[in-house]
Design a protein around this motif. Structure first.
Motif, PDB file in Angstrom:
ATOM      1  N   TYR A 321       0.849  -1.195   0.000  1.00  0.00           N
ATOM      2  CA  TYR A 321       0.000   0.000   0.000  1.00  0.00           C
ATOM      3  C   TYR A 321       0.888   1.249   0.000  1.00  0.00           C
ATOM      4  N   LEU A 324      -0.094   6.084   4.301  1.00  0.00           N
ATOM      5  CA  LEU A 324      -1.163   6.976   4.723  1.00  0.00           C
ATOM      6  C   LEU A 324      -0.516   7.966   5.691  1.00  0.00           C
ATOM      7  N   TYR A 393      -1.687   1.641   7.186  1.00  0.00           N
ATOM      8  CA  TYR A 393      -3.127   1.393   7.018  1.00  0.00           C
ATOM      9  C   TYR A 393      -3.720   0.653   8.210  1.00  0.00           C
ATOM     10  N   PHE A 457      -6.326   9.549  11.214  1.00  0.00           N
ATOM     11  CA  PHE A 457      -6.058   8.246  10.583  1.00  0.00           C
ATOM     12  C   PHE A 457      -7.356   7.613  10.070  1.00  0.00           C
ATOM     13  N   LYS A 461      -8.273   7.017   6.177  1.00  0.00           N
ATOM     14  CA  LYS A 461      -8.372   5.628   5.735  1.00  0.00           C
ATOM     15  C   LYS A 461      -9.712   5.398   5.028  1.00  0.00           C
ATOM     16  N   GLU A 464     -11.418   2.103   2.957  1.00  0.00           N
ATOM     17  CA  GLU A 464     -10.400   1.120   2.537  1.00  0.00           C
ATOM     18  C   GLU A 464     -10.184   0.093   3.663  1.00  0.00           C
ATOM     19  N   TRP A 466      -7.774  -2.779   4.869  1.00  0.00           N
ATOM     20  CA  TRP A 466      -6.440  -3.284   4.556  1.00  0.00           C
ATOM     21  C   TRP A 466      -6.465  -4.808   4.414  1.00  0.00           C
TER      22      TRP A 466
END
Ligand SMILES: [Zn+2]
Length: 481
Positions: A321, A324, A393, A457, A461, A464, A466
């Motif tokens: 990924y 972030l 993530y 966070f 995120k 999505e 993970w």
């Protein structure tokens, strides 16, 4: 009324005193962190230099991980080795309860980059690996911060859990993704990391998401001159495939990168190749962008196989990924790198940096030990991917770059190897230890800060979910022979 003003005034003074006392006490703890790193600096440098000398590649870092794990154990950490079925991964923990703050350390080297600590190119051991990404400093630098926090906990000045993650195989095989798939980061409140660089800064830039594929074509062999009509060339299919990928470049966003090599393209010209394979990496600023291109790539593989009359198979090797980023975390880190202050170099170090850059064929621009202000986030990240993205993530991630090489140094090169084995690298590593440790003081002391970091966070995120992009089963551990 007069009395009311008096009460109000006294309350304000009281609250201001409390707040300034808290700030002072927090600053004192950060000074203790800095002193702790200075107290251990010879040991941290010795660890970094030993790992530099071992120069072990992905999942072969047996001596490097043992040395770090043993040192953590001697410092009083509880160490679990071989986590996530990776023999060279480990976790070192101190303390208990919340908050749980993690810090990651890498230690794998790059093949073929062996280099002596000097200003001209010369292998230390011909054809051997070398620390061209500076990971020899990464592990000890992060562990130094964890030790400083442990000492504050021992002294009863902080409470909670500090956890050091020994994360192998960043350069290859995505070690952190295996650790993430095993759930090892799930209970963290915040995680930190740093990376060697040629600038000191709190990172606000993301990385590229990537997926790594092998495309296999299977046909039929035949004599290339006697009866080529009986053959079906897998190499033809591989060539149609790469031609398709090169045409696709025109119709993807500028943020997409695709690069490939032929892993197998036949053995001799007089045999129609029955097998051929292409190793392809697709990158984009976001995981979703990579996934969309991957679907088009699969169709190109099918089409290429049809044209050549062979079979095709697309194998996903692994994927990462993008990072972030967390701005509240980065701002907290920024305040702390300013407390630690710039790195100061000697005349000899600046001369070393300028001479080595000239020898490489690049412009000599000294060494940048200054503290940069936080950069504005770019829409599309610069090229490059890291398995830190997957961790980011799962838990909010705070990342630091610290100067361990001359300004503008070519990364993954012998220049970085050389500087990472001497005082230029050591200074950056100690700067990283102090900066991460001081930032952790804020995280342990201020519950509301963790809440704000986690709110950002969760917002970023979004929807999505993970998922580890790995093949089923354990990591392919290389044979140590
Ligand atoms: Zn690296």
């Amino acid at each position: 009324m007069k009395n009311l003003y008096l009460i109000l005034f006294s309350t304000i003074i009281y609250l201001a005193t409390i707040s300034s006392f808290a700030q002072n006490s927090s600053l004192q703890k950060k000074q203790t962190v800095i002193k702790s790193v200075e107290k251990h600096q010879q040991e941290l440098i010795a660890l970094s230099d030993s790992i530099w000398g071992f120069a072990e590649t992905a999942l072969m870092e047996h001596k490097s991980s043992k040395m770090l794990a043993d040192y953590a154990e001697r410092q009083g950490f509880r160490v679990t080795r071989g986590v996530a079925d990776l023999p060279t991964a480990f976790i070192a923990t101190y303390g208990s309860g919340k908050p749980i703050i993690g810090v990651m350390g890498e230690y794998d080297a790059l093949p073929g980059l062996s280099q002596k600590v000097q200003t001209t190119k010369e292998s230390h051991t011909p054809n051997a690996a070398g620390h061209g990404c500076g990971h020899n400093m990464f592990g000890p630098g992060s562990l130094g911060a964890a030790i400083a926090i442990k000492e504050l906990m021992e002294a009863g000045q902080l409470s909670g859990t500090i956890r050091f993650y020994g994360t192998p195989a960043e350069e290859d095989l995505a070690g952190k993704v295996y650790m993430a798939r095993a759930g090892l980061f799930d209970d963290l409140d915040v995680c930190l990391d740093w990376h060697p660089s040629y600038e000191n800064e709190a990172n606000t830039q993301s990385s590229q998401a990537i997926t790594d594929f092998t495309i296999n074509f299977k046909g039929k062999s035949a004599h290339s001159a006697l009866d080529p009509w009986n053959g079906r060339s897998a190499l033809d299919a591989a060539e149609f495939f790469t031609s398709g990928i090169n045409s696709l470049r025109e119709h993807v966003k500028p943020s997409v990168r695709m690069h490939y090599v032929y892993k197998n393209a036949g053995q001799v010209p007089n045999v129609v190749p029955a097998e051929a394979s292409v190793w392809l990496w697709i990158r984009d600023s976001k995981r979703s962008g990579v996934a969309a291109i991957a679907e088009r790539m699969k169709n190109i593989a099918k089409g290429a196989a049809l044209m050549a009359g062979v079979d095709s198979e697309v194998v996903m090797n692994n994927g990462l990924y993008e990072i972030l980023t967390n701005e509240i975390g980065a701002k907290t880190l920024q305040k702390n790198i300013e407390i630690v202050g710039p790195i100061i170099y000697t005349e000899e170090e600046i001369k070393f940096a300028n001479t080595i850059m000239k020898a490489y064929g690049s412009e000599s621009k000294g060494i940048d030990g200054s503290i940069h202000p936080i950069k504005k986030k770019r829409k599309d990240p610069a090229g490059g991917s890291t398995d830190v993205g997957d961790v980011s993530y799962i838990v909010p991630e705070i990342s630091l770059s610290a100067t361990t090489a001359p300004a503008g140094a070519p990364w993954h090169s012998w220049v970085v190897v050389s500087c990472g084995g001497m005082s230029i690298g050591h200074k950056g590593m100690l700067f990283a230890s102090k900066s991460l440790g001081a930032t952790m003081v804020d995280l342990f002391e201020d519950k509301s800060l963790i809440i704000k970091i986690r709110e950002e966070f969760i917002r970023k995120k979004g929807k999505e979910v993970w998922k580890a992009m790995l093949p089923d089963g354990p990591a392919p551990i290389p044979n140590s022979n």
